[in-house]
Each structure stands twice: as C-alpha cells, then as structure tokens.
Enzyme design. Structure first.
Site, PDB file in Angstrom:
ATOM      1  N   ASP A 166       0.862  -1.187   0.000  1.00 16.50           N
ATOM      2  CA  ASP A 166       0.000   0.000   0.000  1.00 16.50           C
ATOM      3  C   ASP A 166       0.894   1.231   0.000  1.00 16.50           C
ATOM      4  O   ASP A 166       1.735   1.385   0.894  1.00 16.50           O
ATOM      5  CB  ASP A 166      -0.910   0.010   1.232  1.00 16.50           C
ATOM      6  CG  ASP A 166      -1.798   1.252   1.283  1.00 16.50           C
ATOM      7  OD1 ASP A 166      -2.745   1.323   0.477  1.00 16.50           O
ATOM      8  OD2 ASP A 166      -1.526   2.148   2.113  1.00 16.50           O
ATOM      9  N   GLU A 250      -0.699  -1.312  -5.793  1.00 12.12           N
ATOM     10  CA  GLU A 250      -1.792  -0.518  -6.341  1.00 12.12           C
ATOM     11  C   GLU A 250      -1.441  -0.035  -7.750  1.00 12.12           C
ATOM     12  O   GLU A 250      -0.316   0.397  -8.002  1.00 12.12           O
ATOM     13  CB  GLU A 250      -2.054   0.696  -5.451  1.00 12.12           C
ATOM     14  CG  GLU A 250      -2.516   0.352  -4.049  1.00 12.12           C
ATOM     15  CD  GLU A 250      -2.552   1.577  -3.156  1.00 12.12           C
ATOM     16  OE1 GLU A 250      -3.648   2.127  -2.945  1.00 12.12           O
ATOM     17  OE2 GLU A 250      -1.471   1.980  -2.700  1.00 12.12           O
ATOM     18  N   ASP A 346      -3.265   1.311   6.732  1.00 11.61           N
ATOM     19  CA  ASP A 346      -2.426   0.950   5.580  1.00 11.61           C
ATOM     20  C   ASP A 346      -2.135  -0.544   5.552  1.00 11.61           C
ATOM     21  O   ASP A 346      -2.070  -1.148   4.480  1.00 11.61           O
ATOM     22  CB  ASP A 346      -1.119   1.743   5.612  1.00 11.61           C
ATOM     23  CG  ASP A 346      -1.334   3.234   5.392  1.00 11.61           C
ATOM     24  OD1 ASP A 346      -2.387   3.596   4.850  1.00 11.61           O
ATOM     25  OD2 ASP A 346      -0.457   4.031   5.769  1.00 11.61           O
TER      26      ASP A 346
END
Length: 367
Positions: A166, A250, A346
C-alpha cells in the site's frame, strides 16, 4: 537549433497555407538541409537529428491528445539552449561509438560525431549489447546513458513468500506483513535551501552572469533531490524483490492524482491549497519512480509483479469484507463497523491488495 527550426516550419506551414507538416516530411528534407549547411547541420549525426525530429513529433502528438481530452493543451514551445539537455543516437555505430578506444588500458571513451573522443567515467560494467546512446546535461553535470539489448537476467532463488503493498505519504510503502518503509521526503529536507536559492535567483537581473550562476545553483539542488529519491527507490525495491516471489501493488495513475485543482477562471477549483500540499507530498514520496524501479528489478529477478485496482482497498475490512467509508476513521486507524476488527489502515489495505493480486493470478492461470 534543429528543434526550433522544425517547430517554426510546422507553425508557418499551417498558419500561411493550412498544411500540416509531419515527421516524415521533415525527415525527408533533412538530407538537403545538411547538404546546404555542411559546416553547421552537416557536421552532426543524421540519426541523432532524426531523433530530434521524432521528439518534436511526440510533443505535437501529446498536444493533440491533451486537446482531445479537454485539458489545457500547452502548444509546443521553442527551446533555449538551457532547456534542451538531451541528444540521442538511436544506434551504436551510427554517428557514435561506445568504447571507441578499447586498446586504452585504464580509461573508457565514447566517440560522438562532430565532437570526437570523450572520456567517460564508467561506474559499472556494461552488460549486453549497446543499442542506443544518449548524452544528457543536468546543470553542470553531463551523463552518458546506454540502452542495451540481450542483457542477462539475474534470477534470484525462490523464497515462497508473497506480499501486498500500500503506497502512502507518511510511509512510502506499507506491506501486508506489517512492515512500514519510511518515506525519505528529500524535497522537504532541502526545502529551506531551495527557497533561499530561489529567492536569490529572483533578485538577479535577467541575462546577467550572476543570474546564470543562480539558475545553476537551483538546478543543482533539484538534481540532487532527484538523485536521492532515485537512490531510495532502488534500495527499497531491491529489498522487496529479494524477499518476495510475488508482489501485488496498487495500480496508481500518479499523473492524474497530482493534477492541479486550480481549475479555470470560469470554474475555479476548491480546496486548492490543500490539494497543492497533497500533490507536493505525493511527488516528494516518489511513487512513480519507485513503481518504475520496482517493475524493472522484478523483471530482472524473475519475480511476479501484479498491479491491482486500488478502489476501496482502504475502506474494506480484511477480515469480514465489509466496505464502508466509515471504516477508516482517521488516516492511520481502521475499525470495521460490521465486525469490530481494528488495524492500522495501511496494513489493512495492503492485505486487501495482496488478496486481489492473488485472485488475479489464479484467474489468469485458470483462463
């Protein structure tokens, strides 16, 4: 300068005759231009001049793409000597030659047409076959950039471990294992020196020698920040590639995320100052640089890298799957409103990213 002359050619042809000049047209005329100016344009490599014309063609292609997308287009501009810092030779041996004096016992040289033999400080061995050579100027520093083919891969032994990443501002990366890789914030560290240098630049008279020195100082500080950011990205990416066989991250569109919120005079943006500060923090963290370096290292090491749609990964509970904006109460705290699960926000997002990455891998294998 060839770039400026080609740009003026395109502008004039369209303004006076409504004719669109393309790369093929200008490349075809280059031979006659070189013949008419043997001591000027004729001195330089034909292939490097073609690369310059391709660069202009890409600038126009990007202009029309922005125009089509309804964004502020930004028509290609003329470039001064200080704004054109890179020259490329598309093929080794065509206007340039790497290791042009192989018989020299201690030094490495590159030969550039129109310049001659230039000594190079070679900081590491060249692997593979040199294909493209570029010379880049950053402030008072000069760099030689080699693009190579047939580079052998450095396959790392399998570890059996997988991880989700993340991206963040407080921490550059948070892993699904609960590890937080700190964001160095190099721009913030150098902010005071940059501000002082820019204030000094603002006081200098345009065209003066002192202003040129001030410009060089500002450029040197920015270049140092860039090198520090790249170095940090290499170290963080290498640590991850060594430890994990599969890395899910991501799929971020950093350029879209950092677009200005100022809007237009007719439709001004909202919370512009806050968005500007967030953009600065994202760019200082260097997400784009890190992901690019990570992709290169993962490919070389034989690791699997999977990009995951980031939507709702920070709002979804990694235990029960409940998704709601209320789950993430603060920047760092996650508390599921359905099952009561609490975690660092996170870390929770990184677990969701890993699961999504594994699902994508399994779906690809089953297809």
């Amino acid at each position: 300068m060839l770039y400026n002359a080609a740009l003026e050619h395109r502008r004039t042809a369209y303004r006076k005759a409504g004719v669109t000049v393309r790369y093929g047209d200008q490349s075809g005329e280059l031979k006659d231009i070189r013949a008419d100016d043997p001591d000027g344009q004729g001195r330089w490599s034909f292939s490097s001049q073609q690369a310059t014309l391709r660069r202009l063609d890409k600038a126009f292609a990007a202009f029309f793409a922005r125009l089509k997308a309804g964004r502020r287009p930004g028509f290609p501009r003329f470039k001064g000597g200080g704004r054109f810092g890179t020259v490329t030779w598309p093929k080794d041996g065509d206007g340039c030659r790497w290791d042009s004096q192989p018989e020299h016992p201690t030094a490495t040289f590159v030969r550039l047409q129109g310049v001659g033999h230039v000594r190079v400080h070679q900081h590491r061995p060249v692997r593979g076959r040199v294909k493209t050579i570029s010379v880049k100027r950053e402030g008072i520093r000069w760099y030689l950039i080699l693009a190579c083919e047939d580079v052998p891969a450095d396959r790392l032994p399998a570890t059996g471990a997988v991880v989700g990443l993340d991206m963040g501002v407080a921490s550059l990366v948070t892993t699904s294992d609960g590890e937080h890789l700190a964001s160095p914030r190099h721009l913030a560290t150098s902010a005071e020196r940059l501000a002082a240098a820019q204030r000094g630049l603002a006081r200098k008279k345009r065209g003066s020698k002192r202003r040129r020195k001030a410009v060089a100082r500002v450029a040197a500080l920015h270049a140092k920040v860039g090198r520090q950011r790249l170095d940090s990205a290499h170290k963080a990416a290498l640590a991850l590639v060594r430890d994990y066989d599969l890395i899910a991250h991501e799929d971020l569109r950093v350029a879209n995320m950092t677009r200005s919120a100022s809007g237009t005079s007719e439709r001004p943006g909202r919370n512009v100052a806050a968005k500007s500060g967030l953009n600065r923090s994202i760019l200082d963290a260097g997400w784009g640089v890190f992901l690019s370096v990570l992709a290169d290292k993962a490919e070389s090491a034989g690791r699997e890298l999977i990009a995951v749609e980031p939507r709702n990964t920070s709002r979804t509970c990694s235990r029960c799957g409940h998704c709601a904006p209320e789950n993430r109460r603060t920047q760092a705290a996650f508390a599921c409103t359905a099952c009561g699960h609490t975690a660092h926000a996170d870390e929770n997002a990184a677990i969701n990213i890993l699961r999504a990455g594994l699902a994508l891998r399994d779906a690809a294998k089953a297809a």
